[in-house]
Design an enzyme around this catalytic site. Structure first.
Site, PDB file in Angstrom:
ATOM      1  N   GLY A   1       3.986   4.728   5.742  1.00 25.45           N
ATOM      2  CA  GLY A   1       3.774   4.215   4.387  1.00 25.45           C
ATOM      3  C   GLY A   1       5.078   3.949   3.673  1.00 25.45           C
ATOM      4  CG  ASP A   2       5.674   5.119   0.443  1.00 22.86           C
ATOM      5  OD1 ASP A   2       4.795   4.543  -0.206  1.00 22.86           O
ATOM      6  OD2 ASP A   2       5.739   6.356   0.578  1.00 22.86           O
TER       7      ASP A   2
ATOM      8  N   GLY B   1       0.879   3.419  -3.509  1.00 25.57           N
ATOM      9  CA  GLY B   1       1.697   2.949  -4.625  1.00 25.57           C
ATOM     10  C   GLY B   1       2.523   1.802  -4.092  1.00 25.57           C
ATOM     11  CG  HIS B   2       1.132  -1.174  -2.284  1.00 29.24           C
ATOM     12  ND1 HIS B   2       0.244  -1.955  -1.600  1.00 29.24           N
ATOM     13  CD2 HIS B   2       1.186  -0.002  -1.593  1.00 29.24           C
ATOM     14  CE1 HIS B   2      -0.224  -1.295  -0.553  1.00 29.24           C
ATOM     15  NE2 HIS B   2       0.329  -0.092  -0.542  1.00 29.24           N
TER      16      HIS B   2
ATOM     17  CD  GLN C   1      -3.255   4.673   2.190  1.00 26.86           C
ATOM     18  OE1 GLN C   1      -4.268   4.078   2.506  1.00 26.86           O
ATOM     19  NE2 GLN C   1      -2.882   4.746   0.943  1.00 26.86           N
TER      20      GLN C   1
ATOM     21  CE  LYS D   1       1.669  -0.216   2.806  1.00 25.77           C
ATOM     22  NZ  LYS D   1       2.680   0.848   2.902  1.00 25.77           N
TER      23      LYS D   1
END
Ligand code: GDP
Ligand code: IMO
Ligand code: MG
Length: 433
Positions: free
Chosen positions: A12-13, A40-41, A223, A16
């Site tokens: 993740g992170d 959290g994007h 994710q 994206k």
């Protein structure tokens, strides 16, 4: 028109949000298909920062229809707040829709997430406490409440009543906590129903209609593969199918709607929460990376664990997802390092292995074996052309491409929308423009 998917390849992170925003410019639809507000994007455009938890990252463009798909679990409180935040930043929110089949995260899911983590103690997962796991548990247990139930309050009343009775048994008898109150939750959700009424649609028909009318559709993963419920580092994973396989399940489309599978990977690795992390750095270099990369959770603000790029894990993720093109982010963060390590093997249970193991248990130590590549020791955040990158930086990129036998389409060198190097302009334009 065949659709494109963006998916995270690590824990993740990976960026994206930034990449989805960038590639949304030429999309008609951007669709989230799994996860919830555990994501959290982040998007950064000219000193404006957006962090999206549920709303697809195409929302900044006024013409892009954004659908929170059937496979997502949605906390209406968070969703409505996010819409309000966007409105206060003058973003057009009239084209944000929610699938009827999406399951609702309820206040008791958030509580159960927290109580279970406390109860598990050192066996806990390190979840985001957003109630994501308990919402998916109810979905699979066939007792979930869906967005469409907000359109029929009689049904909603009955389902909520039964759920609260059942949850209170667990809350009081297992966790020994105070019971939750039906009335206040019912009233809260009636208000949400009024606010959301016009946004709740049959997303499956909408997506199929769009596809047959040649619309450009981008699916945005949340994710990432190593957090995927089936293929991640189980049990230290999230509760949805975060890989490309999840797109069909989570949006009601057949696999032959999909064409390009774009994997987003960071130039190093991070992970929030607990669980195996073979290339984790446990010295001062972790702090350098965390500081330069601002590696703090977008949702929980927890410091992210940082590690070297793990090519075994990355190759595995590309395989799981059928990745045809890579996007490589945060290369700028490595700029000041003298030596950059890249993991090409693992030492696991006394053996050297080159595959990502399915069975990393609590007691296991899995250690990365590295190749050292020379750093470039100069800033690259303002470079836009591949040719202008330092020699050692290009060497790093070529090494990764050769190892993965995949082409990197774009390299991101900063959080801003325009801090990118399009490495293969022909392919990039062909796919997205
Ligand atoms: P996501 O969950 O995959 O969308 O990623 P997050 O938004 O949670 O985390 C990525 C963080 O890195 C955000 O703060 C982005 O603004 C930032 N970011 C994205 N790409 C780059 C990049 O190429 N360089 C740097 N320095 N920051 C980036
Ligand atoms: P984006 O979309 C990073 C992690 C949590 C925890 C585990 C399970 O921003 O990349 P959960 O609340 O899902 O039950 O927690 O998964 N996690 C994420 N880590 N980025 C995310 O989303 C994450 N969503 C969940 O930290 O380890
Ligand atoms: Mg994130």
């Amino acid at each position: 028109m065949p659709s494109n998917v963006i998916v995270g390849l690590q824990w993740g992170d990976e960026g994206k949000g930034k990449i989805t925003d960038l590639l949304s410019k030429n999309s008609d639809y951007v669709i989230r298909y799994q996860g919830g507000n555990n994501s959290g994007h982040s998007i950064h455009i000219n000193n404006r920062y957006f962090i999206l938890h549920l709303i697809p990252s195409g929302v900044i463009y006024p013409y892009v229809k954004c659908i929170v798909g059937p496979g997502v679990v949605i906390d209406p409180k968070c969703f409505i707040q996010e819409i309000k935040n966007l409105e206060s930043m003058k973003i057009n929110t009239s084209k944000i829709f929610l699938a009827k089949r999406a399951h609702l995260t309820m206040p008791y899911h958030r509580l159960l997430d927290q109580y279970k983590e406390e109860y598990l103690g050192k066996r806990s997962i390190g979840t985001t406490h957003r109630g994501i796991g308990p919402t998916y548990e109810d979905k699979i247990a066939r007792m979930g409440i869906r967005a469409l139930d907000l359109l029929n309050l009689k049904n909603f009343y009955k389902k909520l009543k039964w759920n609260i009775f059942f949850k209170n048994e667990i809350i009081t008898k297992v966790y020994k906590k105070n019971p939750i109150d039906f009335e206040s939750i019912y009233e809260e959700y009636i208000e949400y129903a009024k606010i959301l009424f016009d946004r709740i649609i049959d997303a499956v028909y909408e997506i199929h209609y769009a596809f047959y009318h040649e619309k450009k559709i981008l699916f945005e993963g949340a994710q990432a593969t190593l957090l995927d419920i089936n293929y991640g580092t189980y049990p230290y994973v999230t509760t949805s199918s975060a890989s490309t396989g999840g797109v069909c399940i989570g949006s009601g489309i057949p696999p032959n709607f999909l064409k390009n599978f774009i994997g987003v990977a960071k130039a190093y690795c991070t992970r929030v929460g607990f669980g195996p992390f073979p290339t984790e750095i446990k010295n001062g270099i972790c702090d350098i990376i965390r500081k330069k990369g601002n590696e703090y959770g977008s949702t929980t603000r927890r410091p992210r664990r940082c590690g070297w790029l793990d090519l075994i894990a990355l190759k595995y993720s590309c395989m799981i997802n059928g990745i045809n093109y890579l996007i490589f982010t945060k290369l700028d963060v490595l700029s000041e390092l003298e030596v950059i390590k890249v993991c090409i093997k693992y030492e696991f249970r006394g053996k050297i292995i080159k595959k990502f193991p399915a069975n990393i248990e609590e007691k296991d130590i899995i250690k990365g074996i590295y190749i050292d590549l020379p750093g470039w020791e100069q800033d690259i955040y303002n470079i836009n052309e591949y040719e202008n990158l330092p020699k050692n930086c290009k060497k790093y990129i070529r090494f990764i491409e050769n190892y993965l036998k995949l082409e990197i389409l774009l390299i991101s060198v900063g959080s801003e929308r325009n801090q990118n190097i399009i490495k293969n302009k022909f392919l990039f334009n062909n796919i997205f423009f």
